[in-house]
Scaffold this motif. Structure first.
Motif, PDB file in Angstrom:
ATOM      1  N   ALA A 227      79.288  29.228  35.993  1.00 30.90           N
ATOM      2  CA  ALA A 227      80.499  28.739  35.330  1.00 30.90           C
ATOM      3  C   ALA A 227      81.651  29.728  35.384  1.00 30.90           C
ATOM      4  O   ALA A 227      82.820  29.316  35.439  1.00 30.90           O
ATOM      5  CB  ALA A 227      80.185  28.391  33.875  1.00 30.90           C
ATOM      6  N   LEU A 278      87.676  26.072  42.965  1.00 35.82           N
ATOM      7  CA  LEU A 278      87.358  24.796  42.336  1.00 35.82           C
ATOM      8  C   LEU A 278      86.059  24.272  42.933  1.00 35.82           C
ATOM      9  O   LEU A 278      85.935  24.159  44.153  1.00 35.82           O
ATOM     10  CB  LEU A 278      88.493  23.799  42.576  1.00 35.82           C
ATOM     11  CG  LEU A 278      88.473  22.494  41.791  1.00 35.82           C
ATOM     12  CD1 LEU A 278      88.528  22.752  40.286  1.00 35.82           C
ATOM     13  CD2 LEU A 278      89.635  21.605  42.205  1.00 35.82           C
ATOM     14  N   ARG A 279      85.089  23.970  42.083  1.00 34.94           N
ATOM     15  CA  ARG A 279      83.804  23.491  42.584  1.00 34.94           C
ATOM     16  C   ARG A 279      83.924  22.038  43.053  1.00 34.94           C
ATOM     17  O   ARG A 279      84.716  21.261  42.506  1.00 34.94           O
ATOM     18  CB  ARG A 279      82.725  23.624  41.516  1.00 34.94           C
ATOM     19  CG  ARG A 279      82.405  25.082  41.176  1.00 34.94           C
ATOM     20  CD  ARG A 279      80.955  25.278  40.803  1.00 34.94           C
ATOM     21  NE  ARG A 279      80.656  26.690  40.551  1.00 34.94           N
ATOM     22  CZ  ARG A 279      80.243  27.544  41.474  1.00 34.94           C
ATOM     23  NH1 ARG A 279      80.080  27.126  42.731  1.00 34.94           N
ATOM     24  NH2 ARG A 279      79.998  28.799  41.177  1.00 34.94           N
ATOM     25  N   GLU A 281      82.228  19.425  42.555  1.00 34.74           N
ATOM     26  CA  GLU A 281      81.986  18.366  41.572  1.00 34.74           C
ATOM     27  C   GLU A 281      83.084  18.262  40.526  1.00 34.74           C
ATOM     28  O   GLU A 281      83.057  17.352  39.672  1.00 34.74           O
ATOM     29  CB  GLU A 281      80.635  18.575  40.870  1.00 34.74           C
ATOM     30  CG  GLU A 281      80.521  19.844  40.054  1.00 34.74           C
ATOM     31  CD  GLU A 281      79.981  21.026  40.834  1.00 34.74           C
ATOM     32  OE1 GLU A 281      79.388  21.924  40.202  1.00 34.74           O
ATOM     33  OE2 GLU A 281      80.162  21.057  42.074  1.00 34.74           O
ATOM     34  N   HIS A 282      84.052  19.178  40.557  1.00 33.42           N
ATOM     35  CA  HIS A 282      85.115  19.174  39.555  1.00 33.42           C
ATOM     36  C   HIS A 282      86.429  18.619  40.092  1.00 33.42           C
ATOM     37  O   HIS A 282      87.508  18.948  39.603  1.00 33.42           O
ATOM     38  CB  HIS A 282      85.313  20.590  38.993  1.00 33.42           C
ATOM     39  CG  HIS A 282      84.128  21.081  38.224  1.00 33.42           C
ATOM     40  ND1 HIS A 282      83.778  22.411  38.154  1.00 33.42           N
ATOM     41  CD2 HIS A 282      83.196  20.407  37.504  1.00 33.42           C
ATOM     42  CE1 HIS A 282      82.679  22.534  37.416  1.00 33.42           C
ATOM     43  NE2 HIS A 282      82.313  21.340  37.013  1.00 33.42           N
ATOM     44  N   THR A 283      86.344  17.798  41.109  1.00 35.59           N
ATOM     45  CA  THR A 283      87.511  17.103  41.650  1.00 35.59           C
ATOM     46  C   THR A 283      87.177  15.619  41.806  1.00 35.59           C
ATOM     47  O   THR A 283      86.008  15.245  41.929  1.00 35.59           O
ATOM     48  CB  THR A 283      87.922  17.666  43.023  1.00 35.59           C
ATOM     49  OG1 THR A 283      86.783  17.653  43.890  1.00 35.59           O
ATOM     50  CG2 THR A 283      88.443  19.078  42.913  1.00 35.59           C
ATOM     51  N   GLU A 284      88.202  14.781  41.797  1.00 36.69           N
ATOM     52  CA  GLU A 284      88.029  13.348  41.993  1.00 36.69           C
ATOM     53  C   GLU A 284      88.933  12.888  43.129  1.00 36.69           C
ATOM     54  O   GLU A 284      90.076  13.336  43.254  1.00 36.69           O
ATOM     55  CB  GLU A 284      88.404  12.578  40.718  1.00 36.69           C
ATOM     56  CG  GLU A 284      87.518  12.863  39.519  1.00 36.69           C
ATOM     57  CD  GLU A 284      87.981  12.107  38.289  1.00 36.69           C
ATOM     58  OE1 GLU A 284      88.864  11.226  38.424  1.00 36.69           O
ATOM     59  OE2 GLU A 284      87.473  12.398  37.197  1.00 36.69           O
ATOM     60  N   ALA A 338      92.336  17.426  40.035  1.00 38.57           N
ATOM     61  CA  ALA A 338      91.542  18.577  39.592  1.00 38.57           C
ATOM     62  C   ALA A 338      91.569  18.685  38.071  1.00 38.57           C
ATOM     63  O   ALA A 338      92.610  18.488  37.440  1.00 38.57           O
ATOM     64  CB  ALA A 338      92.099  19.858  40.203  1.00 38.57           C
ATOM     65  N   SER A 339      90.399  19.020  37.496  1.00 34.89           N
ATOM     66  CA  SER A 339      90.313  19.214  36.049  1.00 34.89           C
ATOM     67  C   SER A 339      90.865  20.588  35.679  1.00 34.89           C
ATOM     68  O   SER A 339      90.414  21.607  36.222  1.00 34.89           O
ATOM     69  CB  SER A 339      88.854  19.112  35.611  1.00 34.89           C
ATOM     70  OG  SER A 339      88.694  19.594  34.298  1.00 34.89           O
ATOM     71  N   HIS A 342      88.474  23.472  34.810  1.00 34.94           N
ATOM     72  CA  HIS A 342      87.555  24.003  35.807  1.00 34.94           C
ATOM     73  C   HIS A 342      88.259  24.740  36.940  1.00 34.94           C
ATOM     74  O   HIS A 342      87.666  24.966  37.995  1.00 34.94           O
ATOM     75  CB  HIS A 342      86.695  22.868  36.379  1.00 34.94           C
ATOM     76  CG  HIS A 342      85.761  22.268  35.373  1.00 34.94           C
ATOM     77  ND1 HIS A 342      85.966  21.037  34.798  1.00 34.94           N
ATOM     78  CD2 HIS A 342      84.626  22.761  34.808  1.00 34.94           C
ATOM     79  CE1 HIS A 342      84.992  20.784  33.942  1.00 34.94           C
ATOM     80  NE2 HIS A 342      84.173  21.810  33.930  1.00 34.94           N
ATOM     81  N   HIS A 344      89.478  28.082  38.648  1.00 35.44           N
ATOM     82  CA  HIS A 344      89.116  29.505  38.632  1.00 35.44           C
ATOM     83  C   HIS A 344      90.168  30.262  39.437  1.00 35.44           C
ATOM     84  O   HIS A 344      90.605  29.796  40.500  1.00 35.44           O
ATOM     85  CB  HIS A 344      87.735  29.717  39.259  1.00 35.44           C
ATOM     86  CG  HIS A 344      86.642  28.935  38.602  1.00 35.44           C
ATOM     87  ND1 HIS A 344      85.799  29.464  37.653  1.00 35.44           N
ATOM     88  CD2 HIS A 344      86.243  27.642  38.764  1.00 35.44           C
ATOM     89  CE1 HIS A 344      84.937  28.553  37.252  1.00 35.44           C
ATOM     90  NE2 HIS A 344      85.180  27.437  37.913  1.00 35.44           N
TER      91      HIS A 344
END
Length: 355
Positions: A227, A278-279, A281-284, A338-339, A342, A344
Motif C-alpha cells: 500500500a 498508480l496500481r 486495479e486503482h483505475t477505471e 484514477a482514485s 491511490h 503515489h
C-alpha cells in the motif's frame, strides 16, 4: 529465545580499492517467533544475507545476534539454527527416517528421543507412510518436506529457508506454501525465508525485507509494503502486475508528461519533476474524453479478470478490469479515471516516496 538482530551488516569480497561490496549496511530487528521473508531479484544479496546469519559467509562489518548472543565469530554448528536449501540435500542411500534422524545421531541424542522427534515431525508434515522409503521413491514436494522435517527434529532457535520451493512446479509450490504456513503456526520458531518470488513473499511473510543491489529498500508487513512502497523499486517489484510508474512534471492539479497533460483528482504533494505511481486495479476505463487519454495496445485474459495494456501519452500503462465487463480492443481510444486515494508520488532523482 530466537530473536535476530542484524546491525549495520556489510559484506565485501576482496580487499582495498578492488573490494566489491555486495551488502550495504543492512539493519533489521526480528522478533522471536516472527516469520520474515527476504525478497528481491536475482543478485540482490538476499541469499548472501541469509548465509551470513547462518555463518556460512563471513561478515565484513556490523553485527549479527541470535537470541541475544553476538554470533559474528561463532561456527554455524553452534548457532542453534537449521537450514532448508533449494536442492533438498538428502542422502540418497538412506531412508526418509534415517535422513531426518542423521543429525540427531551425530549429536548422540538417545534413540528413544530420536524416534519420538522424527515421528512427531513426520506427523506434522504427513510423512508417516514414507519413513521407510528412499528419496528416489518420493516426489519433489515430498523430498522438500523431508528436508523440512530434518530441520524440525533439531528443535532449533531459528529456521533459515534458502529458496526452498524453487525446484517445485506451480501447483506444488502453492501447496507447500500452505504447509510452511501451517508449520510455522504450530511450531512458532523464528524463520527467515529467502525468495525471488514476490507472490511467495506476500503470501508467507508476517513482515518482508525487500532487497535491491545489496540494500534494504523497505521492511514492513505485506500490506504496508504493497500500500505504501518506499521507493519506485519496491513499487515496481511488489505486485503482479507491478505499479504503473509515469515520469513527468507536477503543477498543482496538472501533471505534464511526454505526449499528454493529465488533470489530477488531487494536487501533487509538490510541484516539479515527480514520478506518479498508480496500481492497475486503482483505475477505471471510461468513455473517450471523460478522463486521462488511454490508447489500448493489447488485452490479456486471466480468467476472472483482464489486463488491458496501453499508453497514457507515450508512457506504458496497465489497467486491471473485471472479465465480466465488455473487453476493449487493440487500437481503441478510451479514458482512465484514477482514485485520488491511490495516487503515489516519488522523487524523480532519488526514487524515494514523497508525502
Amino acid at each position: 529465545m530466537g530473536a535476530i538482530s542484524i546491525r549495520d551488516v556489510v559484506k565485501r569480497y576482496g580487499r582495498g580499492d578492488k573490494a566489491n561490496q555486495v551488502i550495504h549496511g543492512v539493519n533489521a530487528e526480528i522478533a522471536d517467533g516472527e516469520f520474515i521473508v527476504i525478497v528481491g531479484p536475482s543478485g540482490c544479496g538476499k541469499s548472501t544475507l541469509l548465509r551470513m546469519v547462518a555463518g556460512l559467509e563471513e561478515i565484513s562489518g556490523g553485527e549479527i545476534a541470535i537470541a541475544g548472543r553476538v554470533v559474528n565469530h561463532v561456527e554455524p554448528s553452534e548457532r542453534d539454527i537449521a537450514m532448508v536449501f533449494q536442492n533438498y540435500a538428502l542422502y540418497p542411500h538412506m531412508s526418509v527416517f534415517d535422513n531426518m534422524a542423521y543429525g540427531l545421531r551425530i549429536q548422540k541424542v538417545p534413540v528413544d528421543e530420536i524416534r519420538a522427534r522424527v515421528d512427531k515431525a513426520a506427523a506434522i508434515l504427513q510423512l508417516g507412510p514414507y519413513l521407510t522409503r528412499k528419496p528416489r521413491e518420493l516426489s519433489g514436494g515430498q523430498r522438500q518436506r523431508v528436508a523440512m522435517g530434518r530441520a524440525i527434529v533439531r528443535q532449533p532457535e531459528v529456521f533459515l529457508f534458502d529458496e526452498p520451493l524453487s525446484n517445485l512446479d506451480a501447483k506444488l509450490r502453492a501447496q507447500t506454501r500452505l504447509e510452511i504456513q501451517k508449520l510455522h503456526g504450530e511450531l512458532g520458531v523464528t524463520s527467515l525465508f529467502v525468495t525471488h518470488d514476490q507472490v511467495e513473499a506476500m503470501t508467507l511473510a508476517q513482515r518482508m525485507i525487500v532487497m535491491n543491489a545489496g540494500r534494504m529498500e523497505q521492511i514492513g508487513t505485506p500490506e504496508q509494503v504493497y500500500a505504501t512502497p518506499a521507493t519506485t523499486f519496491v513499487a515496481g517489484f511488489i505486485g503482479a502486475p507491478p505499479m504503473n510508474l509515469v515520469s513527468g512534471r507536477a503543477e498543482g492539479t496538472r501533471f505534464v508528461l511526454e505526449g499528454a497533460e493529465l488533470a489530477l483528482p488531487a494536487p501533487a504533494p509538490r510541484d516539479g519533476a515527480l514520478i506518479l505511481g498508480l496500481r492497475p486495479e486503482h483505475t477505471e476505463l471510461q468513455a473517450p474524453g471523460s478522463g486521462w487519454p488511454f490508447a489500448v495496445d493489447t488485452v490479456e485474459m486471466l480468467g476472472a479478470e483482464r489486463l488491458v495494456h496501453g499508453r497514457v501519452g507515450n508512457a506504458p500503462f496497465t489497467v486491471r478490469v473485471d472479465a465480466t465487463l465488455a473487453a476493449p480492443r487493440a487500437g481503441d481510444g478510451l479514458a482512465l479515471r484514477a482514485s485520488p486515494a491511490h495516487l503515489h508520488w516519488f522523487d524523480a532523482s532519488t526514487q524515494q516516496r514523497v508525502g
